[in-house]
Design an enzyme around this catalytic site. Structure first.
Site, short mmCIF file in Angstrom:
data_model
loop_
_atom_site.label_atom_id
_atom_site.label_comp_id
_atom_site.label_asym_id
_atom_site.label_seq_id
_atom_site.Cartn_x
_atom_site.Cartn_y
_atom_site.Cartn_z
N ASP A 261 77.01 66.52 10.35
CA ASP A 261 77.91 65.38 10.24
C ASP A 261 78.74 65.46 8.96
OD1 ASP A 261 76.64 64.64 12.49
OD2 ASP A 261 75.77 62.78 11.71
N ALA A 262 78.07 65.89 7.88
CA ALA A 262 78.76 65.97 6.60
C ALA A 262 79.90 67.00 6.65
CB ALA A 262 77.77 66.34 5.50
N ASP B 218 82.72 65.55 8.49
CA ASP B 218 83.44 64.60 7.63
C ASP B 218 84.42 65.28 6.70
OD1 ASP B 218 82.45 62.33 8.63
OD2 ASP B 218 81.01 61.93 7.01
N LEU C 111 86.79 49.74 46.09
CA LEU C 111 86.01 50.44 47.11
C LEU C 111 85.42 49.45 48.10
CD1 LEU C 111 84.00 52.83 44.77
CD2 LEU C 111 85.79 53.53 46.37
N GLU D 285 78.24 60.40 44.16
CA GLU D 285 78.06 60.22 42.71
C GLU D 285 77.53 58.81 42.47
OE1 GLU D 285 82.19 60.63 41.81
OE2 GLU D 285 82.50 58.48 41.64
N LYS E 102 77.40 55.13 41.18
CA LYS E 102 78.47 54.19 40.87
C LYS E 102 78.13 53.51 39.54
CE LYS E 102 81.18 50.39 42.69
NZ LYS E 102 80.89 49.40 41.63
N ASP F 168 78.24 51.09 36.37
CA ASP F 168 78.51 49.66 36.24
C ASP F 168 79.24 49.43 34.92
OD1 ASP F 168 78.58 47.10 37.03
OD2 ASP F 168 76.46 46.67 36.65
N TYR G 146 86.31 60.08 37.62
CA TYR G 146 85.86 60.32 38.98
C TYR G 146 86.99 60.41 40.01
CZ TYR G 146 86.10 55.20 38.62
OH TYR G 146 86.49 53.91 38.38
N LYS H 114 75.87 50.03 47.99
CA LYS H 114 75.29 49.27 46.88
C LYS H 114 73.77 49.26 46.93
CE LYS H 114 78.52 47.37 44.39
NZ LYS H 114 78.71 46.00 44.51
N CYS I 21 45.36 18.95 33.82
CA CYS I 21 45.40 20.21 34.56
C CYS I 21 45.59 19.94 36.05
CB CYS I 21 44.10 20.96 34.33
SG CYS I 21 43.94 22.42 35.37
N CYS J 278 42.02 21.03 37.74
CA CYS J 278 40.74 20.38 37.47
C CYS J 278 40.89 19.02 36.78
CB CYS J 278 39.85 21.29 36.63
SG CYS J 278 40.38 21.43 34.93
N CYS K 211 44.93 24.26 29.74
CA CYS K 211 43.96 23.36 30.35
C CYS K 211 42.69 23.47 29.52
CB CYS K 211 43.69 23.78 31.79
SG CYS K 211 42.08 23.27 32.41
N CYS L 143 37.04 24.63 35.18
CA CYS L 143 38.29 24.63 35.93
C CYS L 143 38.27 25.77 36.94
CB CYS L 143 39.48 24.79 34.98
SG CYS L 143 41.05 24.93 35.85
O1 JCF Z 1 81.55 54.55 39.21
C1 JCF Z 1 82.37 53.75 39.64
N1 JCF Z 1 82.28 52.49 39.30
C2 JCF Z 1 83.44 54.20 40.57
C3 JCF Z 1 84.48 53.35 40.92
C4 JCF Z 1 83.41 55.52 41.04
C5 JCF Z 1 84.39 55.97 41.88
O2 JCF Z 1 84.37 57.22 42.35
C6 JCF Z 1 85.48 55.13 42.27
C7 JCF Z 1 85.50 53.80 41.78
C8 JCF Z 1 86.56 53.00 42.16
C9 JCF Z 1 87.54 53.51 42.98
N2 JCF Z 1 86.45 55.61 43.08
C10 JCF Z 1 87.48 54.81 43.44
C11 JCF Z 1 88.47 55.36 44.30
#
Ligand code: JCF
Length: 758
Positions: free
Chosen positions: A38-39, A42, A88, A120, A122, A124, A231, A321, A415, A418, A433, A439
């Protein structure tokens, strides 16, 4: 690029530094293979910063110096997506997945038996679009409504895994889409940091990522642990011919230095997709980031084009999902469940709701402090969470939906099982209790605990059998188990000859146990497996444990005796005659000896001394800490509160009687040095270290974590002190985390724990 102000060697040097820094950045953040410290990084970074400051005209949009953020904005400007950012369609079941493939086949009039997909996880997080002009990252935007987003370029530049310049990119415009997110571990760390600095704490990694990306001050964004995975492609305008499949496109992205998912696979047909989905449900928890499903895309870009779109979503992709881990429903009422130690737990009765893959109609509210903190009322619409195999819990109320007749949740005065009075003490959050073995609920839970695997380990004695035994009064307390007969067991519903014999054998074998297990099985409040084992090792004998005073566990010293006198007293005590039968036999003799030999000691001090150390051998083994210290615990992990529970437990005549009955029934343990041999470590790589575990964990139970640490020779204790090596910290770790931080003790997250144990 020519430059009028800066000498050409400066331009060259800056260019060289940018390339070098980009390379090391990628080695570090994407490949996890740093080549310099890291140094050293830097030094290079500062050199470039200095050059850019001295010659402002050499500034470049791909300079790593931009990663630390820049001047704050007033607001974000709008960005038109020349190609809309799509959402999607969702699928929630295998049937919907099959229907998805069938629709594709129908539309393509495909005669092949199955379609090729790319799968793949999805992520969040938050969808973004990135534009690279001639290989240089020039603009990045949020999804917005799909047509217009916000220009968050300076914020995106701070994301270390986002390349500011692509490798071997063709001339022209390349737009890619991806997801910005925060790893679960980094999220916990971020929240700890936020809490420590009295800053906003985030609800989940997604909110933290979204909040961080939409900050007007990019220098703050630069301090957030954001990641990105791409993606999909957006509008691409280059001379080169483009890949023919989604998979090849991802490979191309990766070659240019863009981070793509390492979980992607090509799969043929819906049933292979279903298998991938089921596999990922199991893998899910071990991924460093949160995912909420699987995205399946038709691999052939030609087929994608033929399929086209419906409204805002492509026909060639679906998000399958995972079962939602949170849902909202109505809180119908609250009951209070009585546990093994009498603790009253408020349990929410809910309008049944499907969450985390199961119907849930009961959820815990933990205790009254939690009820107050969450501000939940009967009649409220509440959020319920059920993650993995964790018990469902009420997370909070949606106050805007509160009905007029919503009712406060009240702790009962007696209680519910009891009718004994409920006791609320100031220093413990739980209400209890006061009924003890009188009890029925406590009897039942105590019995369940007694027979459990980590206690007396009586196999084949499940909840239903225990209930029958209690109802028929065949068993009222644990010791009654040892006088059960085969005839009695055969009277019970569903017990056949063979299982009756097995059960009696299991009860019989449980008599040979360890002292640690026995102490644990007694169910002393707060005394878990670890403490039980420590008590066993310390006392080596149940009677000595039973006789220990609060003062013994938490010595507070003898009033008035300071350090100098403590040392002198101890020196004198060591000269106590070793073999004087008079002294051993009588208290008056000891008193006399002490007053003669300890000049200046007061009668009250002698009394206090003999109270705690009534024999010659105990007097000889006193250390100065025994008479001088204030509040240090003598048994690791047993503080004042637990000491009270332990002493109260053994002082209770019912408990004393029950222990007598259990020993009378033949329960025994070996008293040799190897007493706790069954629990002895299997390797000693963590010998000498002391861990404390706090909070909730996703992959392992706390029992399992303890067992794994102990198996490696580590000690696990219940409270953080200077001696603690590290705190293993799960979700919702409270005061222990604060204490560890105050003492500067290392804190491990669940993912760091995996490394420690592997
Ligand atoms: O990982 C995702 N949230 C994700 C969203 C992955 C994908 O391949 C997506 C998407 C939203 C739209 N592909 C599309 C076309």
């Amino acid at each position: 690029m020519t430059n009028t102000d800066a000498p050409s060697d400066v331009v060259e040097q800056a260019e060289k530094l940018r390339k070098e820094l980009a390379h090391h950045n990628r080695q570090y953040y994407e490949l996890d293979q740093p080549e310099i410290s890291d140094a050293q990084y830097d030094v290079l970074f500062r050199e470039l910063q200095a050059l850019e400051k001295q010659f402002p005209t050499i500034a470049s949009p791909d300079s790593p110096t931009l990663r630390v953020g820049g001047a704050a904005l007033d607001k974000f400007s709008k960005v038109e997506h020349r190609q809309p950012m799509l959402s999607l369609d969702n699928a929630f079941s295998e049937k919907e997945l099959n229907d998805f493939e069938q629709r594709i086949k129908d539309r393509l009039k495909s005669k092949t038996t199955s379609i090729e997909f790319v799968a793949e996880p999805k992520l969040d997080g938050l969808a973004v679009s990135l534009i690279y002009q001639d290989g240089v990252f020039t603009q990045g935007a949020t999804r917005g409504d799909g047509n217009t987003g916000e220009d968050i370029t300076p914020n995106l530049r701070t994301i270390r895994s986002l390349p500011l310049r692509l490798d071997d990119a063709p001339a022209g415009r390349i737009e890619v889409r991806g997801e910005v997110f925060i790893d679960k571990g980094a999220f916990e760390e971020l929240n700890r940091h936020q809490a420590k600095h009295k800053e906003k704490v985030f609800v989940n990694p997604r909110n933290a990522a979204a909040g961080s990306l939409r900050l007007l001050d990019s220098t703050i964004t630069a301090q957030r642990p954001l990641r990105i995975i791409v993606y999909a492609m957006g509008l691409i305008e280059v001379e080169n011919t483009l890949p023919e499949t989604h998979w090849d496109m991802l490979q191309w992205f990766s070659r240019m230095g863009l981070p793509v998912s390492d979980q992607s696979e090509t799969l043929s047909g819906a049933s292979a997709c279903q298998q991938y989905y089921e596999r990922m449900i199991d893998t899910r928890d071990s991924l460093p980031y949160e995912i909420d499903g699987i995205v399946f895309k038709v691999n052939s870009l030609k087929q994608q084009q033929d399929l086209g779109f419906v409204s805002r979503a492509p026909r060639w992709a679906v998000a399958y999902k995972f079962p939602a881990e949170e849902a909202t429903t109505q809180l119908l009422s609250v009951d209070f469940q009585v546990g093994r130690t009498g603790a009253l737990t408020p349990v929410a009765r809910l309008e049944p709701v499907f969450v985390g893959g199961a119907m849930v109609s009961n959820a815990t509210l933990h205790n009254m402090d939690e009820v107050a903190r969450k501000g939940v009322m009967v009649g409220d619409t509440v959020t319920v969470r059920r993650a993995g195999d964790v018990i469902p819990e009420v997370v909070g109320a949606i106050v805007s939906k509160r009905p007029d007749d919503a009712a406060r949740i009240m702790l009962p005065e007696s209680c519910p099982v009891c009718t004994s009075p409920v006791i609320v003490s100031d220093d413990v959050a739980v209400a209890k209790c006061s009924g003890g073995f009188n009890c029925a609920a406590q009897r039942r839970e105590a019995l369940k605990h007694f027979v459990s695997r980590r206690a007396m380990n009586i196999d084949g004695l499940g909840e239903k059998l225990i209930d029958q035994l209690l109802e028929r009064h065949m068993v009222n307390r644990p010791s009654d188990l040892y006088s059960l007969t085969k005839e009695q067991l055969l009277e019970l519903d569903l017990v056949a000859e063979k299982s009756a014999e097995n059960l009696l054998n299991a009860i019989d074998s449980s008599k040979q146990t360890t002292l640690g297990r026995f102490i644990f099985a007694l169910g002393i409040p707060e005394v878990g497996e670890t403490t039980a084992r420590q008590l066993a090792a310390h006392f080596g004998d149940i009677d000595k444990l039973a006789a220990a005073s609060h003062e013994y566990f938490v010595p507070t010293g003898i009033p008035g005796i300071g350090k100098t006198r403590a040392v002198r007293i101890i020196e004198t005590l060591q000269s106590l005659p070793q073999q004087d039968s008079d002294l051993v036999a009588s208290k008056p003799a000891l008193e006399k000896w002490l007053s003669e030999h300890l000049s200046g000691i007061k009668p009250a001090e002698i009394d206090a001394l003999l109270d705690r150390f009534p024999s010659v051998s105990s007097l000889r083994s006193i250390t100065s800490a025994d008479i001088q210290s204030k509040g240090e615990s003598r048994v690791e992990g047993v503080g004042a509160t637990m000491a009270t529970f332990i002493v109260d437990f053994f002082n209770h005549t019912d408990n004393a009687k029950e222990i007598r009955s259990l020993l009378g029934a033949g329960i025994q343990w070996s008293t040799s040095a190897g007493t706790e041999a069954a629990d002895a470590p299997t390797d000693d790589s963590l010998a000498g270290s002391v861990y404390v575990i706090s909070g909730k964990f996703t992959n392992m139970s706390r029992d399992e974590i303890t067992a794994a640490l102990v198996a490696k020779g580590a000690k696990v204790t219940g409270s953080v002190s200077k001696k603690t090596t590290a705190l293993i910290c799960g979700e919702a770790a409270g005061s222990k985390l604060a204490k560890a931080e105050a003492l500067g003790i290392e804190v491990f997250t669940e993912s760091a724990l995996d490394k420690l144990l592997s």
